[in-house]
Design a protein around this motif. Sequence first.
Motif, PDB file in Angstrom:
ATOM      1  N   ILE A 130      11.448   0.531  -1.239  1.00  0.00           N
ATOM      2  CA  ILE A 130      12.440  -0.106  -0.356  1.00  0.00           C
ATOM      3  C   ILE A 130      12.461  -1.614  -0.562  1.00  0.00           C
ATOM      4  O   ILE A 130      13.526  -2.227  -0.638  1.00  0.00           O
ATOM      5  CB  ILE A 130      12.159   0.254   1.124  1.00  0.00           C
ATOM      6  N   LEU A 131      11.280  -2.233  -0.683  1.00  0.00           N
ATOM      7  CA  LEU A 131      11.220  -3.684  -0.902  1.00  0.00           C
ATOM      8  C   LEU A 131      11.802  -4.057  -2.266  1.00  0.00           C
ATOM      9  O   LEU A 131      12.467  -5.086  -2.396  1.00  0.00           O
ATOM     10  CB  LEU A 131       9.787  -4.194  -0.778  1.00  0.00           C
ATOM     11  N   SER A 182       0.793  -1.236   0.000  1.00  0.00           N
ATOM     12  CA  SER A 182       0.000   0.000   0.000  1.00  0.00           C
ATOM     13  C   SER A 182       0.824   1.285   0.000  1.00  0.00           C
ATOM     14  O   SER A 182       0.358   2.305  -0.465  1.00  0.00           O
ATOM     15  CB  SER A 182      -0.950  -0.004   1.194  1.00  0.00           C
ATOM     16  N   SER A 183       2.018   1.264   0.494  1.00  0.00           N
ATOM     17  CA  SER A 183       2.833   2.473   0.610  1.00  0.00           C
ATOM     18  C   SER A 183       3.894   2.538  -0.489  1.00  0.00           C
ATOM     19  O   SER A 183       4.628   1.573  -0.720  1.00  0.00           O
ATOM     20  CB  SER A 183       3.521   2.496   1.973  1.00  0.00           C
ATOM     21  N   THR A 184       3.988   3.680  -1.160  1.00  0.00           N
ATOM     22  CA  THR A 184       4.985   3.868  -2.213  1.00  0.00           C
ATOM     23  C   THR A 184       6.397   3.712  -1.669  1.00  0.00           C
ATOM     24  O   THR A 184       7.230   3.050  -2.280  1.00  0.00           O
ATOM     25  CB  THR A 184       4.839   5.263  -2.860  1.00  0.00           C
ATOM     26  N   GLY A 185       6.673   4.314  -0.515  1.00  0.00           N
ATOM     27  CA  GLY A 185       8.008   4.226   0.074  1.00  0.00           C
ATOM     28  C   GLY A 185       8.406   2.804   0.399  1.00  0.00           C
ATOM     29  O   GLY A 185       9.524   2.373   0.105  1.00  0.00           O
ATOM     30  N   ALA A 244      13.240  -4.609  -9.751  1.00  0.00           N
ATOM     31  CA  ALA A 244      13.100  -3.438 -10.630  1.00  0.00           C
ATOM     32  C   ALA A 244      11.640  -3.229 -11.020  1.00  0.00           C
ATOM     33  O   ALA A 244      11.140  -2.105 -11.030  1.00  0.00           O
ATOM     34  CB  ALA A 244      13.969  -3.620 -11.874  1.00  0.00           C
ATOM     35  N   LEU A 245      10.928  -4.318 -11.317  1.00  0.00           N
ATOM     36  CA  LEU A 245       9.508  -4.201 -11.670  1.00  0.00           C
ATOM     37  C   LEU A 245       8.673  -3.694 -10.500  1.00  0.00           C
ATOM     38  O   LEU A 245       7.723  -2.942 -10.701  1.00  0.00           O
ATOM     39  CB  LEU A 245       8.963  -5.545 -12.166  1.00  0.00           C
ATOM     40  N   MET A 246       9.029  -4.100  -9.279  1.00  0.00           N
ATOM     41  CA  MET A 246       8.306  -3.610  -8.103  1.00  0.00           C
ATOM     42  C   MET A 246       8.438  -2.095  -8.003  1.00  0.00           C
ATOM     43  O   MET A 246       7.468  -1.390  -7.732  1.00  0.00           O
ATOM     44  CB  MET A 246       8.829  -4.271  -6.822  1.00  0.00           C
TER      45      MET A 246
END
Length: 88
Positions: free
Chosen positions: A28-29, A21-24, A76-78
């Motif tokens: 990071i993931l 749910s969070s862009t940040g 990279a896709l994430m």
Amino acid sequence: MEGLCNKVVQRTKNMEVPAVSSTGIQIILGITNCIFFGVGVIIAGFLNESMPDVIIGILQLVIPFIGWFWAVVWGALMILNRKYTGLG
């Protein structure tokens, strides 16, 4: 168990990377997945309560070379999915 295996295969074939749910956190993931192969997908799987994502992350972690390449591509896709789809 068979349904779980089918979900793992389908998600892999369709390049369906996990999204949180969070862009940040998503970014990071994604970076974590590129550096510590599979760990970002495992964490995203736990955050989303998605066993197929956890299994895919474990496979990325334990399969040498192919899993590592797979992990970098998915990391990279994430990041790109989060940035360009406007999620979050």
